[in-house]
Design an enzyme around this catalytic site. Structure first.
Site, mmCIF file in Angstrom:
data_model
loop_
_atom_site.group_PDB
_atom_site.id
_atom_site.type_symbol
_atom_site.label_atom_id
_atom_site.label_comp_id
_atom_site.label_asym_id
_atom_site.label_seq_id
_atom_site.Cartn_x
_atom_site.Cartn_y
_atom_site.Cartn_z
ATOM 1 N N CYS A 1 -35.725 -17.511 -58.787
ATOM 2 C CA CYS A 1 -36.247 -16.321 -58.008
ATOM 3 C C CYS A 1 -37.640 -16.047 -58.672
ATOM 4 C CB CYS A 1 -35.109 -15.214 -58.018
ATOM 5 S SG CYS A 1 -35.771 -13.958 -57.309
ATOM 6 N N ASN B 1 -31.277 -24.077 -59.260
ATOM 7 C CA ASN B 1 -29.939 -23.993 -58.865
ATOM 8 C C ASN B 1 -29.061 -25.063 -59.437
ATOM 9 O OD1 ASN B 1 -31.662 -23.298 -56.341
ATOM 10 N ND2 ASN B 1 -29.775 -21.968 -56.459
ATOM 11 N N ARG C 1 -35.464 -23.861 -49.707
ATOM 12 C CA ARG C 1 -35.954 -22.459 -49.558
ATOM 13 C C ARG C 1 -35.837 -21.810 -51.275
ATOM 14 N NH1 ARG C 1 -34.384 -17.829 -51.996
ATOM 15 N NH2 ARG C 1 -32.069 -18.552 -51.729
ATOM 16 N N ASP C 2 -34.859 -21.782 -51.852
ATOM 17 C CA ASP C 2 -34.656 -21.299 -53.491
ATOM 18 C C ASP C 2 -35.529 -22.229 -54.181
ATOM 19 O OD1 ASP C 2 -33.719 -19.604 -55.288
ATOM 20 O OD2 ASP C 2 -31.699 -19.953 -54.980
ATOM 21 N N HIS D 1 -23.094 -19.162 -55.576
ATOM 22 C CA HIS D 1 -24.499 -19.578 -55.383
ATOM 23 C C HIS D 1 -24.961 -19.631 -57.041
ATOM 24 C CE1 HIS D 1 -28.784 -19.399 -54.087
ATOM 25 N NE2 HIS D 1 -29.015 -19.117 -55.265
ATOM 26 N N HIS E 1 -26.945 -20.497 -60.623
ATOM 27 C CA HIS E 1 -28.322 -21.322 -61.257
ATOM 28 C C HIS E 1 -27.843 -21.837 -62.522
ATOM 29 C CE1 HIS E 1 -31.724 -20.176 -58.423
ATOM 30 N NE2 HIS E 1 -30.654 -19.256 -57.917
HETATM 31 N N1 COA Z 1 -41.680 -10.998 -42.524
HETATM 32 C C1 COA Z 1 -42.922 -11.041 -42.249
HETATM 33 N N2 COA Z 1 -43.440 -9.772 -42.200
HETATM 34 C C2 COA Z 1 -42.657 -8.701 -42.877
HETATM 35 C C3 COA Z 1 -41.319 -8.979 -42.977
HETATM 36 C C4 COA Z 1 -40.721 -10.310 -42.840
HETATM 37 N N3 COA Z 1 -39.476 -10.451 -42.863
HETATM 38 N N4 COA Z 1 -40.842 -7.797 -43.245
HETATM 39 C C5 COA Z 1 -41.650 -6.653 -42.900
HETATM 40 N N5 COA Z 1 -42.983 -7.537 -42.809
HETATM 41 C C6 COA Z 1 -44.324 -6.912 -42.675
HETATM 42 C C7 COA Z 1 -44.223 -5.572 -41.753
HETATM 43 O O1 COA Z 1 -44.440 -5.922 -40.441
HETATM 44 C C8 COA Z 1 -45.493 -4.774 -42.315
HETATM 45 O O2 COA Z 1 -46.334 -5.363 -41.754
HETATM 46 P P1 COA Z 1 -47.912 -4.444 -41.399
HETATM 47 O O3 COA Z 1 -48.338 -3.998 -42.962
HETATM 48 O O4 COA Z 1 -48.859 -5.544 -40.760
HETATM 49 O O5 COA Z 1 -47.223 -3.148 -40.579
HETATM 50 C C9 COA Z 1 -45.474 -5.289 -44.010
HETATM 51 O O6 COA Z 1 -44.583 -6.380 -43.993
HETATM 52 C C10 COA Z 1 -44.821 -4.033 -44.778
HETATM 53 O O7 COA Z 1 -43.414 -3.736 -44.107
HETATM 54 P P2 COA Z 1 -42.431 -2.992 -45.099
HETATM 55 O O8 COA Z 1 -41.034 -2.964 -44.508
HETATM 56 O O9 COA Z 1 -42.891 -1.726 -45.635
HETATM 57 O O10 COA Z 1 -42.176 -4.144 -46.219
HETATM 58 P P3 COA Z 1 -42.478 -4.347 -47.873
HETATM 59 O O11 COA Z 1 -43.940 -4.377 -48.053
HETATM 60 O O12 COA Z 1 -41.807 -3.047 -48.497
HETATM 61 O O13 COA Z 1 -41.888 -5.574 -48.055
HETATM 62 C C11 COA Z 1 -40.113 -7.531 -47.828
HETATM 63 C C12 COA Z 1 -40.290 -5.725 -47.887
HETATM 64 C C13 COA Z 1 -38.583 -7.353 -47.839
HETATM 65 C C14 COA Z 1 -40.567 -7.658 -46.270
HETATM 66 C C15 COA Z 1 -40.464 -8.234 -48.927
HETATM 67 O O14 COA Z 1 -40.417 -7.525 -49.967
HETATM 68 C C16 COA Z 1 -40.254 -9.350 -48.891
HETATM 69 O O15 COA Z 1 -40.646 -10.194 -48.121
HETATM 70 N N6 COA Z 1 -39.393 -9.869 -49.881
HETATM 71 C C17 COA Z 1 -38.837 -11.098 -50.010
HETATM 72 C C18 COA Z 1 -38.441 -11.388 -51.259
HETATM 73 C C19 COA Z 1 -37.899 -13.005 -51.687
HETATM 74 O O16 COA Z 1 -37.952 -13.752 -50.684
HETATM 75 N N7 COA Z 1 -37.257 -13.208 -52.655
HETATM 76 C C20 COA Z 1 -36.926 -14.637 -53.118
HETATM 77 C C21 COA Z 1 -35.398 -14.731 -52.392
HETATM 78 S S1 COA Z 1 -34.002 -14.212 -53.275
HETATM 79 ZN ZN ZN Z 2 -30.810 -18.341 -56.221
#
Ligand code: COA
Ligand code: ZN
Length: 317
Positions: free
Chosen positions: A240, A249, A15-16, A207, A209
């Site tokens: 990240c 990491n 994942r990371d 955790h 890095h």
């Molecule tokens: N998986 C898939 N789709 C998701 C989701 C998830 N976990 N969470 C939200 N969505 C979808 C919603 O259903 C919505 O879809 P639509 O536009 O078709 O209705 C859309 O995303 C927007 O939803 P919203 O709650 O407004 O999300 P956002 O656009 O503000 O994004 C996150 C928020 C958290 C989903 C996004 O920033 C994200 O996935 N971040 C992960 C970052 C990451 O993994 N970082 C590295 C690890 S530390």
């Molecule tokens: Zn990390």
């Protein structure tokens, strides 16, 4: 040093590590790596993340990876989720554990998950409910616990507030993440000495890095403070995508080598782990930062140079 007799390593490379790779890693290669890690005896594996596929395209195959891995009883397969939508996807995909994410600093939380810390905590409350209904274990990670690439120092009081909110919504396992390798061993000791007694009963994970080559030193400080759970990534993969300057990491095989050399058990077969790292290098197409893969374990011996054997004193032969 007060060292534990056993440490539980959670492998987060799939994942990371993979999430920051620019080229899409074929699903079959991801599945292969998780299976090899399972066979090497790694007790916990963070397999993927259930996040927005546009935000992290690399884990858009999360469901398929979870469906195709060969699961060994006793190994815990987890996935990272930022919100309830991710939690529902993860539970439907059959994870054993959910790892949640929120940052200790507002800027990194907004950059990473597009929410304020308060908004994230509200989402994580819903995540806890999904997990409880599904009887799935939850570990709550806190990014930028030891420093933020945007804000710099993160005051301990601020970290303590985030820990407190997580405990309020039912967190029992909390991971302190040094997202961009800003922590030093003295700081790790201070933070854990401060939080430990205030949140008795919490199972802490560190955790790290290795961005600034302090990861193993930080883990030693954490073990000295009583921590027995650590994250690591095979070959030292990782970073990240939403934290400038983030790099890998702590390298799993380097860490396991260090722990075994000190007589600390992990249940992991180091030789097989090194083979996994070699395979991951082939998959990503470049050398990884791991050191033991290059140097071999400390037990490695070399043939004597010409003429030395004959001149060795009897006692040294
Ligand atoms: N998986 C898939 N789709 C998701 C989701 C998830 N976990 N969470 C939200 N969505 C979808 C919603 O259903 C919505 O879809 P639509 O536009 O078709 O209705 C859309 O995303 C927007 O939803 P919203 O709650 O407004 O999300 P956002 O656009 O503000 O994004 C996150 C928020 C958290 C989903 C996004 O920033 C994200 O996935 N971040 C992960 C970052 C990451 O993994 N970082 C590295 C690890 S530390
Ligand atoms: Zn990390």
């Amino acid at each position: 040093m007060r060292l534990p007799s056993r440490v539980t390593v959670c492998e987060v490379g799939p994942r990371d590590g993979f999430q920051i790779e620019p080229d899409f890693i074929p699903t079959s290669a991801k599945v292969e790596v998780v299976d090899l890690l399972t066979e090497a005896g790694v007790p916990r594996i963070e397999v993927t993340s259930f996040v927005h596929p546009r935000v992290v395209p690399q884990t858009r195959d999360a469901e398929e990876v979870m469906a195709r891995i060969r699961r060994r009883p006793g190994t815990r397969y987890a996935a990272l989720v930022p919100n309830d939508k991710g939690a529902v996807r993860a539970v439907d995909a059959g994870v054993d554990a959910i790892h949640t994410v929120v940052s200790a600093s507002e800027s990194h939380n907004l950059a990473n998950v597009n929410m304020t810390i308060a908004e994230s905590i509200a989402k994580l409350r819903a995540v806890m409910q999904v997990a409880e209904r599904a009887r799935v274990h939850v570990g709550c990670g806190i990014s930028t616990s030891f420093g933020c690439p945007f804000e710099g120092e993160v005051p301990l009081a601020q970290l303590e507030r985030v820990v407190g909110r997580l405990v309020d919504i039912g967190a029992r396992a909390i991971g302190l993440a040094d997202t961009t390798g800003m922590a030093n061993p003295g700081q790790v000791a201070r933070v854990l000495d401060h939080l430990g007694p205030r949140f008795a009963g919490v199972e802490w994970t560190l955790h790290t890095h290795d961005t600034r080559a302090m990861a193993i030193a930080n883990i030693l400080a954490a073990m000295d403070a009583g921590v027995t759970h650590v994250d690591a990534s095979i070959g030292g993969l990782g970073g990240c995508p939403f934290a400038p300057g983030a790099s890998g990491n702590v390298c799993t095989e380097d860490l396991v080598h260090c722990l075994h050399a000190m007589g600390i058990e992990t249940g992991i077969d180091l030789e097989r782990l090194i083979d996994v790292s070699r395979r991951v290098q082939e998959i990503v197409g470049r050398a990884l930062p791991g050191q033991v893969l290059k140097a071999g374990p400390w037990t490695r011996r070399y043939p004597l140079p010409d003429g030395v054997a004959a001149r060795l004193p009897i006692a040294a032969r």
